[in-house]
Design an enzyme around this catalytic site. Structure first.
Site, PDB file in Angstrom:
ATOM      1  N   GLU A  56      42.559  38.462  31.385  1.00 23.13           N
ATOM      2  CA  GLU A  56      42.986  38.785  32.739  1.00 23.13           C
ATOM      3  C   GLU A  56      43.718  37.602  33.344  1.00 23.13           C
ATOM      4  O   GLU A  56      43.965  37.566  34.552  1.00 23.13           O
ATOM      5  CB  GLU A  56      41.802  39.212  33.623  1.00 23.13           C
ATOM      6  CG  GLU A  56      40.738  38.160  33.802  1.00 23.13           C
ATOM      7  CD  GLU A  56      39.886  38.415  35.042  1.00 23.13           C
ATOM      8  OE1 GLU A  56      38.749  38.827  34.853  1.00 23.13           O
ATOM      9  OE2 GLU A  56      40.355  38.188  36.182  1.00 23.13           O
ATOM     10  N   CYS A 101      37.268  41.352  33.588  1.00 18.35           N
ATOM     11  CA  CYS A 101      36.483  40.774  32.491  1.00 18.35           C
ATOM     12  C   CYS A 101      36.184  41.767  31.379  1.00 18.35           C
ATOM     13  O   CYS A 101      35.508  41.430  30.411  1.00 18.35           O
ATOM     14  CB  CYS A 101      35.172  40.217  33.045  1.00 18.35           C
ATOM     15  SG  CYS A 101      35.416  39.108  34.432  1.00 18.35           S
ATOM     16  N   SER A 124      31.079  42.673  44.948  1.00 20.66           N
ATOM     17  CA  SER A 124      31.208  42.467  43.515  1.00 20.66           C
ATOM     18  C   SER A 124      29.847  42.525  42.826  1.00 20.66           C
ATOM     19  O   SER A 124      29.677  43.159  41.788  1.00 20.66           O
ATOM     20  CB  SER A 124      31.889  41.128  43.248  1.00 20.66           C
ATOM     21  OG  SER A 124      32.141  40.974  41.883  1.00 20.66           O
ATOM     22  N   HIS A 162      27.453  40.416  30.488  1.00 20.73           N
ATOM     23  CA  HIS A 162      28.596  39.681  31.024  1.00 20.73           C
ATOM     24  C   HIS A 162      28.050  38.729  32.079  1.00 20.73           C
ATOM     25  O   HIS A 162      27.283  39.129  32.946  1.00 20.73           O
ATOM     26  CB  HIS A 162      29.614  40.625  31.647  1.00 20.73           C
ATOM     27  CG  HIS A 162      30.631  39.896  32.473  1.00 20.73           C
ATOM     28  ND1 HIS A 162      31.448  38.933  31.921  1.00 20.73           N
ATOM     29  CD2 HIS A 162      30.942  39.955  33.790  1.00 20.73           C
ATOM     30  CE1 HIS A 162      32.216  38.433  32.880  1.00 20.73           C
ATOM     31  NE2 HIS A 162      31.937  39.033  34.014  1.00 20.73           N
ATOM     32  N   LYS A 205      19.196  38.606  37.464  1.00 20.52           N
ATOM     33  CA  LYS A 205      19.028  39.775  38.323  1.00 20.52           C
ATOM     34  C   LYS A 205      19.247  41.070  37.531  1.00 20.52           C
ATOM     35  O   LYS A 205      18.591  42.077  37.778  1.00 20.52           O
ATOM     36  CB  LYS A 205      20.034  39.727  39.481  1.00 20.52           C
ATOM     37  CG  LYS A 205      19.743  38.661  40.520  1.00 20.52           C
ATOM     38  CD  LYS A 205      20.796  38.680  41.638  1.00 20.52           C
ATOM     39  CE  LYS A 205      20.613  37.499  42.578  1.00 20.52           C
ATOM     40  NZ  LYS A 205      21.651  37.433  43.622  1.00 20.52           N
ATOM     41  N   ASN A 208      32.052  30.791  33.779  1.00 21.07           N
ATOM     42  CA  ASN A 208      32.573  32.145  33.634  1.00 21.07           C
ATOM     43  C   ASN A 208      33.853  32.106  32.805  1.00 21.07           C
ATOM     44  O   ASN A 208      34.762  31.316  33.086  1.00 21.07           O
ATOM     45  CB  ASN A 208      32.870  32.753  35.011  1.00 21.07           C
ATOM     46  CG  ASN A 208      33.189  34.240  34.925  1.00 21.07           C
ATOM     47  OD1 ASN A 208      33.083  34.852  33.857  1.00 21.07           O
ATOM     48  ND2 ASN A 208      33.566  34.829  36.047  1.00 21.07           N
ATOM     49  N   SER A 218      35.508  43.853  36.994  1.00 19.61           N
ATOM     50  CA  SER A 218      35.714  44.339  38.361  1.00 19.61           C
ATOM     51  C   SER A 218      36.889  45.304  38.430  1.00 19.61           C
ATOM     52  O   SER A 218      37.800  45.259  37.609  1.00 19.61           O
ATOM     53  CB  SER A 218      35.976  43.155  39.297  1.00 19.61           C
ATOM     54  OG  SER A 218      34.813  42.379  39.425  1.00 19.61           O
TER      55      SER A 218
END
Lengths: 470, 470
Positions: free
Chosen positions: A86, A120, A212, A250, A259, A329, A362
């Site tokens: 990206e 991503c 996001s 990811h 989380k 990232n 996203s």
């Protein structure tokens, strides 16, 4: 009709990350952020970044050439090459066309595949395309090659520590040690403006951080439920996390991975209380009246889930988090950098295990699928991949740059994005042996690259760096 | 192991082009170009273009929704959707994610596939991905959908008349009337800077016209030779143009298609004199001492080839040139707009015929492959597609805009590309029933779209347009 090849998946993989990096605890101090904001709040250790000597094209060339050399793959044995990225250097010319330079000498130009784009998710799109090609009538017996490459940079401010940079190359074919089960892939796609790059002249994204994260968790839940339904249909029994030996997510930042796993434990509870321990069920019982919508954002549930999921997280998820925590990232690369971390940590002990993978981009695109670890055949086996990845040494041999110098480099890079008529000038020309690097962008925006000879001593200490200063 | 589905290919197709267009002969006059420079020199009749009411996203939504409605396809019957485009509206968020809006009501979010990018090749990459998906173990019995969408605009000057705009949607599945033979696909990819888009803030490409044409012809020759080799290996006999009933080429402008077919006739001669008539062989004999390199640029050979190829060109190539000549270059859409033209012109008489396709994208990526026309099953048959395309009426019902107004619109569009905070204001709000259009780009670059009701009278004459002025 010819039979389909069996057990198609990842035969070999190589990861690349720039030798220049900055420590997140030093960034905290420098940014006057509260102690632990980046290291615990984001869960990140180190951030890798490109200076103007490197870009997504050079990183992709470096990682592919390294894979070829480590596994002694002749370039004419590749029949398909798909790139996920990206980081747009050119809006029309694919990174794939640059990689064709590595095939010129072999005379092999008959290589399908171009670049896949959606945030991503592009690496997963490339992987699925390559596996499907091997399983289709188009397959001519040659390998496919998946490449993902990205440089994640953010404007100065709170998002900057969630950057990173890297590339991955994965060789695809039958009888693989990492079999991709395409029958049970579950996908969730929808239109969202959570993170996007509409300012074409800027390398920085527009990000709605809260949206996001919510989109990520919502997509995770959707994919998981869909995956469970498909699994039951195919396998004839219910799926729960008990069936997953390891999970790789990811990872924009590690905290979201924590989380995410906790969310899946809550999903298991919501689907069937018997999927979780009694104590866990009791904890979650307090939240069972939350609407689905509320459950994505309720802080108490978030904390309680992470608490009850902790021991399983340590066992099943942490082994796949090393590189993402150590380089940051990497967008399309992230999930596969996680898989490489798992192989690094577990190697042959993975054989017979099921790895649950979650890919998110996203915009949004997401998929959940499984990788089944098998014995493989040397050099295409897990201990072989582990050895060739050589991760501990490579992560340790990087050049740590101060937050001030990192900031100066980011400012320089702002002037490089989309620019013409320049030669790289960052003083951090820290390039390991075998690294491709940018030499010039001419007046017509045409880019030129060269390669540090792979044969130079591995860590030739020079000037202030502990990487090879070329 | 389940058997692979058979005869996978294109079941149905829909083409969309903006209702706003300008005549090439009028452009010649306006530009004070020599008479015939665009109409004969480029071989183009009309150029379609988007005003600020439309973009590649809206065109892709229009063409997909139209396909669904014409063929009564419920959106939950789609399992994969790949988009090809080189018109970048957002560098991260795929056009695919926008198309997911059309699936929301059906609740179907389980649709793999994102955007494929390499100049004009992206549509073919998307097609190959979808066919391979149907042939892989990932296939769950649902249709795949290929979408290509592009707006080709050039800076004021000699390249501007080679613009165009449009979109295509193709439904993919087994037992198709247009079978894609994946076993015999021949590809040529390499690194080149013939046409690229490195100026990220501008919609215009950087083009080296001479290099671009040479690269196209060189890639065509490479693909053809590779295709012939594969064909012979699979079919056990030599391939020549006698085996191809029709040919469709990527068409940046029609003149290059004429040159391309002529080149293939010369290739046949070079491979085996017996593949061409004696008279043709005699003509080509004069050029047999040219080096391969010289043969791509020698003007005498070019003229002589086109002369000897003319009757075959008329018969085998012209039927696939209608839309590209009538709307201009549509990048990823072009080759499939050509295929739609062939169906429009030949319909059921194509059954049993072999169509040779050549896809080219600068940078560069190219493939040659065959489409075998079969009977199909209503509504997925050639006469059904022809009828639903309704091309003659749709091409005739457009609004012709003067070159002056076209120039004013192009200037307006320069201010729109990559812009935020605007609502469309072009007075040419010429939108056919069922057309999606842009309503706003907000301060965060977020785009909103609406649709002209499909039920309004087809050509509601209003103000100065003969299209529907909404």
């Amino acid at each position: 009709m010819a039979a389909r090849p069996q057990n198609v998946g990842i035969l070999a993989m190589e990861v690349y990350f720039p030798a220049t990096a900055v420590r997140q605890d030093e960034l905290e101090d420098h940014d006057k952020a509260s102690k632990g904001k980046y290291t615990i709040g984001l869960g990140q250790d180190i951030l890798a970044f490109c200076t103007d000597w490197e870009d997504v094209i050079s990183m992709s060339m470096t990682v592919v050439q390294s894979l070829f050399e480590k596994y002694e793959i002749a370039p004419d044995r590749i029949g398909r090459l798909d790139v996920g990225s990206e980081t747009i250097v050119d809006k029309s010319k694919a990174i794939k066309t640059w990689l064709m330079k590595l095939f010129e000498e072999s005379g092999n130009a008959d290589i399908e595949g171009v670049d896949s784009t959606n945030a991503c998710y592009g690496g997963t799109a490339a992987l699925f395309n390559c596996v499907d090609w091997v399983e289709s009538t188009a397959w001519d017996g040659r390998f496919a090659l998946v490449v993902a490459t990205d440089s994640a940079v953010y404007a100065e401010g709170p998002a900057r520590p969630s950057g990173g940079a890297g590339a991955v190359a994965m060789l695809i074919g039958p009888d693989a040690p990492l079999v991709i089960d395409r029958r049970c892939s579950a996908t969730h796609m929808e239109h969202a403006y959570d993170f996007y790059k509409p300012n074409l002249a800027s390398e920085y994204p527009v990000v709605d951080g809260h949206l996001s994260q919510k989109c990520y968790l919502m997509a995770l839940s959707s994919c998981y439920r869909r995956f469970c339904t498909k699994f039951q249909k195919i396998q004839g029994r219910q799926f729960s996390l008990m069936e997953a030996d390891f999970l790789v997510f990811h990872s924009p930042y590690n905290k979201l991975v924590q989380k995410s796993f906790a969310r899946l434990v809550f999903e298991d509870f919501s689907r069937n209380k018997s999927f979780v321990d009694e104590a866990v069920a009791e904890t979650f019982h307090h939240f069972s009246k939350l609407s689905l919508e509320e459950s994505y954002t309720n802080r108490d549930l978030e904390k309680a889930s992470q608490q009850v999921a902790k021991s399983q997280y340590n066992e099943k998820v942490i082994p796949g988090t090393l590189i993402p925590k150590q380089i940051g990232n990497t967008y399309t690369v992230s999930l596969y950098a996680g898989l490489a971390s798992l192989i690094h940590n577990k190697a042959d002990s993975l054989v017979g295990k099921r790895i649950l993978m979650f890919s998110y981009g996203s915009g949004l695109a997401s998929s959940m699928f499984t990788v089944c670890a098998e014995q493989g055949l040397h050099p295409f086996n897990l201990s072989g991949i582990q050895e060739k990845l050589d991760l501990s040494a490579r992560l340790a041999s990087r050049t740590m740059v101060s937050p001030e110098e990192f900031g100066i480099t980011m400012s320089l890079m702002e002037t490089r994005y989309g620019a013409k008529s320049f030669t790289p000038e960052s003083e951090y020309k820290v390039l390991q042996p075998g690294t491709f690097y940018l030499t010039e962008v001419d007046d017509l925006y045409r880019r030129s690259y060269a390669r540090v000879p792979p044969s130079v001593p591995k860590l030739c200490e020079k000037s202030k760096s502990n990487g090879f200063v070329h």
